[in-house]
Design a protein around this motif. Structure first.
Motif, short mmCIF file in Angstrom:
data_model
loop_
_atom_site.label_atom_id
_atom_site.label_comp_id
_atom_site.label_asym_id
_atom_site.label_seq_id
_atom_site.Cartn_x
_atom_site.Cartn_y
_atom_site.Cartn_z
N LEU A 168 0.82 -1.21 0.00
CA LEU A 168 0.00 0.00 0.00
C LEU A 168 0.85 1.25 0.00
O LEU A 168 0.52 2.26 -0.67
N VAL A 169 1.97 1.21 0.76
CA VAL A 169 2.87 2.38 0.81
C VAL A 169 3.49 2.64 -0.56
O VAL A 169 3.61 3.77 -1.02
N LYS A 170 3.89 1.56 -1.24
CA LYS A 170 4.50 1.72 -2.58
C LYS A 170 3.51 2.32 -3.57
O LYS A 170 3.90 3.08 -4.44
N LYS A 171 2.24 1.97 -3.46
CA LYS A 171 1.25 2.50 -4.39
C LYS A 171 1.09 4.01 -4.23
O LYS A 171 0.74 4.73 -5.16
N ARG A 172 1.30 4.52 -3.01
CA ARG A 172 1.21 5.95 -2.80
C ARG A 172 2.42 6.67 -3.40
O ARG A 172 2.35 7.82 -3.76
#
Length: 488
Positions: free
Chosen positions: A484-488
């Protein structure tokens, strides 16, 4: 029959072997454990406390009996069918005909015989075959039963091999799986007696229920102690009730252990009465009318075994959830009344009905202990109701059970001056052979076998299992967060 007697030093050693539960080709690890235990203990007697035969093994699938009184091979467990396919055991056509008619000769004296045999050869049903020959022809039930008898002999020869080699006398009672191969206990009794050293008497009250008096070391013939073998039954319920329950049994996952809605059996009323009567007989034999010190062995434990446990909250580590009449309650060993080294690995699989066996033992006098098998992961010894109540775990490697190093055979050491002051300990695979068996993958699955919600909850109470699952869930959660962090 061999007369059992205390040694000159006043000692007498017994090995209890529980739940071998194997097919015709007994696993080498089981045989090795038996051989090493005999070598270590130098016993005077070996007692087998039931479920020597894995009656639901695919090798016996042609004649399998879910319950006594059913047609052999007619009602086979789904799990056994799967195992049969994995082993390459195929279905086999069986003639549905009176086998005596097939044996009749068409010599003209019976003009209908030839037509009867001809018609019978076309009337068949499918059962399983333990042979890989695709050219199998339809066979009769008598032929299948003869094959099963030979397989039972092979099973007995396998685990009795080390006992016979050491020239140790032995006795056997029966559990809830022995008869399921299709050969009932009375006939198995006769097969046991084909082997040297068997002490099962021809004239016992019932197969598996008899006394083994042990005489004093001075040669006087006085009975200083007795070992009592008790047939604890197999399953509760009447044949017509079992027939009605069969559809539910097929779809119920708890059917994996074959304990349906009626639960396990109990000793017969005759066996309960015999517990007192045999003490009177032994007292008369000694001339003083007093009961002799005695230990009883059987397969299925009575309900009083739960009195060796302590009820605890459901979240208690290593607690086990009770079965059937004790379901919904969680237990651990009560160490105040259990001996050091005791182990509780699963629920006590007792009958739903209490037939008063422990009361009968106490009222008869002389009895100081009752030891059972049946629950493969349990190896505790407790003292409740004025008597020792104990277990031997499985000593086999073809069935569910604890880790390899905890599978074993229970040793008893008695002294004629005080048989009730006996010493007992486990002779385990870990102590005698090593930490691991030859097939640790199989043992791991047998140790962590989950057959329903209760066994799943019991697994989650095991700290190591909970830690592994918690760690896996944590890693999974962290992986989701990172994605999820990478998608941001």
């Amino acid at each position: 029959m061999t007369n059992l007697r205390f040694r000159e030093d006043g000692s007498f050693r017994v090995l209890q072997m529980a739940d071998i539960q194997d097919g015709p080709n007994v696993l080498p690890d089981t045989i090795r454990l038996i051989r090493e235990a005999i070598r270590k203990a130098d016993p005077d007697l070996v007692v087998f406390t039931g479920d020597q035969i894995r009656g639901y093994d695919p090798a016996y699938i042609d004649t399998f009996l879910r319950r006594r009184g059913e047609e052999p091979g007619a009602r086979v467990r789904a799990i056994t069918e799967v195992e049969a396919k994995l082993r390459g055991i195929k279905r086999r056509a069986r003639n549905r005909v009176n086998n005596r008619l097939l044996a009749m000769k068409s010599d003209g004296s019976n003009p209908d015989a030839q037509q009867t045999a001809s018609t019978a050869s076309t009337t068949s049903t499918l059962v399983y075959s333990t042979t890989s020959d695709p050219q199998d022809v339809p066979t009769t039930l008598d032929e299948l039963m003869d094959e099963t008898r030979d397989k039972v002999r092979r099973t007995f020869a396998g685990f009795l091999g080390p006992v016979i080699e050491a020239e140790v006398p032995f006795a056997a009672t029966y559990g809830n799986h022995d008869f399921q191969c299709g050969i009932l206990a009375d006939e198995q009794d006769g097969i046991y007696r084909e082997f040297p050293g068997c002490l099962n008497p021809v004239d016992s009250l019932e197969p598996g229920t008899f006394a083994l008096p042990i005489e004093a070391s001075d040669g006087s013939g006085r009975v200083a102690m007795s070992v009592m073998m008790v047939n604890s039954g197999d399953y509760a319920g009447k044949p017509e009730e079992n027939d009605a329950q069969y559809p539910a049994y097929v779809v119920n996952p708890r059917g994996l252990d074959l304990a349906d809605s009626d639960g396990y059996g109990t000793p017969s009323p005759e066996a309960i009465d015999w517990l007192g009567a045999v003490q009177s007989e032994l007292g008369e034999r000694n001339g003083d009318g007093k009961p002799v010190p005695a230990i009883a062995f059987q397969h299925i434990p009575p309900q009083e075994f739960y009195d060796c446990l302590k009820e605890v909250p459901a979240w208690t580590p290593n607690a086990v959830e009770g079965a059937r009449t004790h379901a919904g309650h969680c237990y651990v060993l009560n160490h105040e009344i259990c001996r050091p080294g005791s182990r509780l690995g699963e629920a006590i699989g007792c009958a739903d009905e209490n037939v008063g066996e422990v009361d009968a033992l106490r009222e008869a006098g002389g009895y100081f202990a009752l030891f059972c098998g049946h629950d493969h992961k349990n190896a505790f010894v407790g003292h409740a109701h004025g008597i020792d109540l104990g277990y031997a775990p499985t000593c086999g490697f073809e069935c569910y059970g604890p880790k390899s190093r905890y599978r074993g055979i229970r040793l008893f050491e008695f002294h004629e001056s005080n048989p009730a002051g006996y010493v007992t300990r486990m002779l385990t695979w870990g102590d005698l052979v090593g930490r691991y068996s030859s097939n640790e993958v199989r043992v791991w699955f047998e140790d962590h076998c989950v057959t329903g919600a209760i066994s799943m909850r019991n697994e989650l109470r095991r700290p190591q299992v909970f830690a592994v699952l918690s760690g896996a869930m944590s890693l999974g959660f962290m992986a989701v967060i990172r994605s999820l962090v990478k998608k941001r």
